[in-house]
Scaffold this motif. Sequence first.
Motif, PDB file in Angstrom:
ATOM      1  N   GLU A  22      87.046  26.388  25.938  1.00  0.00           N
ATOM      2  CA  GLU A  22      88.080  25.769  25.097  1.00  0.00           C
ATOM      3  C   GLU A  22      89.001  26.809  24.472  1.00  0.00           C
ATOM      4  O   GLU A  22      89.848  26.462  23.653  1.00  0.00           O
ATOM      5  CB  GLU A  22      87.416  25.008  23.940  1.00  0.00           C
ATOM      6  CG  GLU A  22      86.240  24.166  24.333  1.00  0.00           C
ATOM      7  CD  GLU A  22      86.670  22.743  24.556  1.00  0.00           C
ATOM      8  OE1 GLU A  22      86.733  22.006  23.557  1.00  0.00           O
ATOM      9  OE2 GLU A  22      86.960  22.384  25.721  1.00  0.00           O
ATOM     10  N   ALA A  23      88.788  28.064  24.820  1.00  0.00           N
ATOM     11  CA  ALA A  23      89.580  29.114  24.173  1.00  0.00           C
ATOM     12  C   ALA A  23      91.039  29.038  24.608  1.00  0.00           C
ATOM     13  O   ALA A  23      91.363  28.544  25.690  1.00  0.00           O
ATOM     14  CB  ALA A  23      89.004  30.479  24.514  1.00  0.00           C
ATOM     15  N   ARG A  24      91.908  29.526  23.737  1.00  0.00           N
ATOM     16  CA  ARG A  24      93.344  29.563  24.036  1.00  0.00           C
ATOM     17  C   ARG A  24      93.736  30.998  24.367  1.00  0.00           C
ATOM     18  O   ARG A  24      93.423  31.911  23.612  1.00  0.00           O
ATOM     19  CB  ARG A  24      94.115  29.095  22.794  1.00  0.00           C
ATOM     20  CG  ARG A  24      95.612  29.114  22.955  1.00  0.00           C
ATOM     21  CD  ARG A  24      96.139  27.964  23.744  1.00  0.00           C
ATOM     22  NE  ARG A  24      95.917  26.694  23.060  1.00  0.00           N
ATOM     23  CZ  ARG A  24      96.338  25.518  23.536  1.00  0.00           C
ATOM     24  NH1 ARG A  24      96.999  25.451  24.679  1.00  0.00           N
ATOM     25  NH2 ARG A  24      96.093  24.426  22.865  1.00  0.00           N
ATOM     26  N   LEU A  25      94.398  31.207  25.498  1.00  0.00           N
ATOM     27  CA  LEU A  25      94.911  32.533  25.828  1.00  0.00           C
ATOM     28  C   LEU A  25      96.371  32.607  25.392  1.00  0.00           C
ATOM     29  O   LEU A  25      97.130  31.668  25.611  1.00  0.00           O
ATOM     30  CB  LEU A  25      94.810  32.785  27.334  1.00  0.00           C
ATOM     31  CG  LEU A  25      93.410  32.683  27.945  1.00  0.00           C
ATOM     32  CD1 LEU A  25      93.468  32.832  29.464  1.00  0.00           C
ATOM     33  CD2 LEU A  25      92.505  33.760  27.346  1.00  0.00           C
ATOM     34  N   VAL A  26      96.737  33.733  24.770  1.00  0.00           N
ATOM     35  CA  VAL A  26      98.142  33.937  24.398  1.00  0.00           C
ATOM     36  C   VAL A  26      98.601  35.255  24.997  1.00  0.00           C
ATOM     37  O   VAL A  26      98.008  36.307  24.752  1.00  0.00           O
ATOM     38  CB  VAL A  26      98.324  33.955  22.866  1.00  0.00           C
ATOM     39  CG1 VAL A  26      99.772  34.269  22.507  1.00  0.00           C
ATOM     40  CG2 VAL A  26      97.925  32.610  22.267  1.00  0.00           C
TER      41      VAL A  26
ATOM     42  N   THR B 182      91.371  31.967  19.817  1.00  0.00           N
ATOM     43  CA  THR B 182      92.447  32.470  20.669  1.00  0.00           C
ATOM     44  C   THR B 182      92.164  33.901  21.105  1.00  0.00           C
ATOM     45  O   THR B 182      91.660  34.700  20.319  1.00  0.00           O
ATOM     46  CB  THR B 182      93.777  32.430  19.874  1.00  0.00           C
ATOM     47  OG1 THR B 182      93.997  31.093  19.435  1.00  0.00           O
ATOM     48  CG2 THR B 182      94.958  32.877  20.718  1.00  0.00           C
ATOM     49  N   LEU B 183      92.491  34.200  22.365  1.00  0.00           N
ATOM     50  CA  LEU B 183      92.451  35.584  22.846  1.00  0.00           C
ATOM     51  C   LEU B 183      93.889  36.025  23.079  1.00  0.00           C
ATOM     52  O   LEU B 183      94.615  35.417  23.868  1.00  0.00           O
ATOM     53  CB  LEU B 183      91.633  35.690  24.139  1.00  0.00           C
ATOM     54  CG  LEU B 183      91.596  37.078  24.801  1.00  0.00           C
ATOM     55  CD1 LEU B 183      91.018  38.139  23.868  1.00  0.00           C
ATOM     56  CD2 LEU B 183      90.792  37.033  26.102  1.00  0.00           C
ATOM     57  N   ILE B 184      94.288  37.071  22.357  1.00  0.00           N
ATOM     58  CA  ILE B 184      95.671  37.546  22.392  1.00  0.00           C
ATOM     59  C   ILE B 184      95.714  38.853  23.185  1.00  0.00           C
ATOM     60  O   ILE B 184      94.929  39.764  22.919  1.00  0.00           O
ATOM     61  CB  ILE B 184      96.189  37.758  20.952  1.00  0.00           C
ATOM     62  CG1 ILE B 184      96.176  36.418  20.204  1.00  0.00           C
ATOM     63  CG2 ILE B 184      97.586  38.377  20.951  1.00  0.00           C
ATOM     64  CD1 ILE B 184      96.409  36.537  18.700  1.00  0.00           C
TER      65      ILE B 184
ATOM     66  N   LYS C 160      92.364  25.196  28.373  1.00  0.00           N
ATOM     67  CA  LYS C 160      93.624  25.032  27.635  1.00  0.00           C
ATOM     68  C   LYS C 160      94.755  25.792  28.312  1.00  0.00           C
ATOM     69  O   LYS C 160      94.547  26.880  28.850  1.00  0.00           O
ATOM     70  CB  LYS C 160      93.451  25.565  26.207  1.00  0.00           C
ATOM     71  CG  LYS C 160      92.338  24.884  25.428  1.00  0.00           C
ATOM     72  CD  LYS C 160      92.877  24.145  24.229  1.00  0.00           C
ATOM     73  CE  LYS C 160      91.873  23.160  23.693  1.00  0.00           C
ATOM     74  NZ  LYS C 160      90.880  23.828  22.835  1.00  0.00           N
ATOM     75  N   GLN C 161      95.927  25.244  28.256  1.00  0.00           N
ATOM     76  CA  GLN C 161      97.110  25.890  28.825  1.00  0.00           C
ATOM     77  C   GLN C 161      97.377  27.227  28.111  1.00  0.00           C
ATOM     78  O   GLN C 161      97.474  27.269  26.888  1.00  0.00           O
ATOM     79  CB  GLN C 161      98.292  24.939  28.632  1.00  0.00           C
ATOM     80  CG  GLN C 161      99.659  25.509  28.880  1.00  0.00           C
ATOM     81  CD  GLN C 161     100.030  25.489  30.365  1.00  0.00           C
ATOM     82  OE1 GLN C 161      99.209  25.179  31.226  1.00  0.00           O
ATOM     83  NE2 GLN C 161     101.260  25.846  30.656  1.00  0.00           N
ATOM     84  N   PRO C 162      97.483  28.338  28.862  1.00  0.00           N
ATOM     85  CA  PRO C 162      97.817  29.605  28.188  1.00  0.00           C
ATOM     86  C   PRO C 162      99.225  29.546  27.598  1.00  0.00           C
ATOM     87  O   PRO C 162     100.107  28.870  28.137  1.00  0.00           O
ATOM     88  CB  PRO C 162      97.766  30.643  29.312  1.00  0.00           C
ATOM     89  CG  PRO C 162      97.072  29.989  30.457  1.00  0.00           C
ATOM     90  CD  PRO C 162      97.308  28.517  30.307  1.00  0.00           C
TER      91      PRO C 162
END
Length: 544
Positions: A147-151, A112-114, A171-173
């Motif tokens: 495939e990373a997740r953005l938050v 995840t990238l926050i 992936k959906q942020p």
Amino acid sequence: QSQELSQARIDYHSALLALQEYGTRMVCTGKMHTDRICRFDYLCYSTEAEEFVFFHSNSSFMLPNLGPRRFQPALLDLSSVEDHNTQYFNFLELPAAALKFMPKPVFVPDVTLILNRFNPDNLMHVFHDDLLPIFYTMRQYSDLDDEARLVFMEGWGEGTHFDLYRLLSSKQPLLKEQLRNFGKLMCFTKSYVGLSKMTTWYQYGFVQPQGPKANILVSGNEIRQFSSSLMEKLNITTRGGEESAAEEKDEYIVVFSRSINRLILNEAELILALAQEFQMRAVTVSLEEQTFPSIVKVISGASILVSMHGAQLVSSLFLPRGAVVVELFPFAVNPEQYTPYKTLASLPGMDLQYVAWRNMVEENSVSYPERPWEQGGIAHLDKEEQEHILASKEVPRHLCCRNPEWLYRIYQDTIVDIPSLLEALRATVKTRLNLKKAKPASTVHPGQVREPQCQTSVQATNEAKLTVSWQIPWNLKYLKVREVKYEVWIQEQGENTYMPYILPHQNYTFSENIKPFTTYLVWVRCIFNKNLLGPFADVLTCRT
Ligand code: UDP
């Protein structure tokens, strides 16, 4: 979405054991909170407390371990805007043993990238503060892949341009408000927190009036790699690279119009005049009437882009090389003080031409003193202050973001004086044709010159010679370089000035200004094509 974070993909029980046993682990880059990005194992977030949580155990670690300096003022900037006090990141600490008394954590299996988006409703902010920094932060850390997740933790809703953020990963942020749907305690198995500021070129004026950043680290190449990648994801193909673009007969002008405020009041007349003057089609686009991808498609083939100053002009990062950006400024707004789009167009290797035009005729301006303050209204101000603003012919330099005189002037509509605009454009559009044929400039720099040497001789009590020679840089033998020159600096030891010389060959004998029985320091470097400087070789000490 809760299915999406499918707990089946990781063994819940072993994840929980790992969290309890190892706690949170953190390693960061960067010396200061403003250049820091941190990588975490098992960083958690309490949706009740709206705080990130670091769980201490016997094997957790935290680098840098700043102690209370972690709060001075923060561990890091969560947005790409430097040191903004609403964008700080920190976490609370708890012993891992406290987990026994806490709600069952929900694990996020994705890397995840926050981060915080800075202003997701404004297109300039979307590209400059978020999309480009996210794109290159993901390239900095290879596990932040497709495939990373953005938050997004800034707390806004999706905003007007959420589809653009969706392009960055498959992936959906996730938005901050959605995190509570997952449970009271979320734990990110692997995460990165913070954004690279390497690609930003502008500071918005929070502490000093706005302007280009002091030390710009990005070039047109990286901007164009980013825009190509985005266009690929949008299935937009350009018509076959630079060469065919130069021969492209169907050239056209794009007027990017705003339909809500800061209008061009004689837009139809302007479009006709541009088409006639440059013998090209002219089309309009606007965010109110088209989807953004369809605008990108049009802009990516344009020869000239004309627009009022405003966020929509960031779309010039999709223009082909050699295109001209024409930015129009309302009355009393000095183009030199508002240069986010000029700076973008002028980045080395961006290969765009930039022209600013400013309305100098107050009667060609329509202002809106009665509107709310954020749209430039001034009715809420003292009579005296209003009169001062109305009498002023140029907005003085100011800080962001609520200067009423600035807002009043920038939200004026404008009747564009067509002769003066065409006059400002003619010379640039003419030279464009030559520029377009030129290949993009090479950016390969020379290496150090090799084996630099000096030989000296004394001719008479007041006459001496200094011969300096060297070998070509190692990379030169693999390159086709139009022009290779060498620069030699000679300094008499103990003096604080030096004599620079530009030389075409690999040796030269200096006799003017060379004194007997004197020590000289000599530096040599190679220069390709007049402006690609190599490094100096180690200094030579030469005694006559
Ligand atoms: N905007 C637009 N048409 C308008 C006014 C605004 O498309 O008539 C867009 C603009 O491009 C930006 C956002 O709305 O993305 C916010 O505009 P604002 O005037 O607040 O900011 P600015 O353009 O001055 O940065």
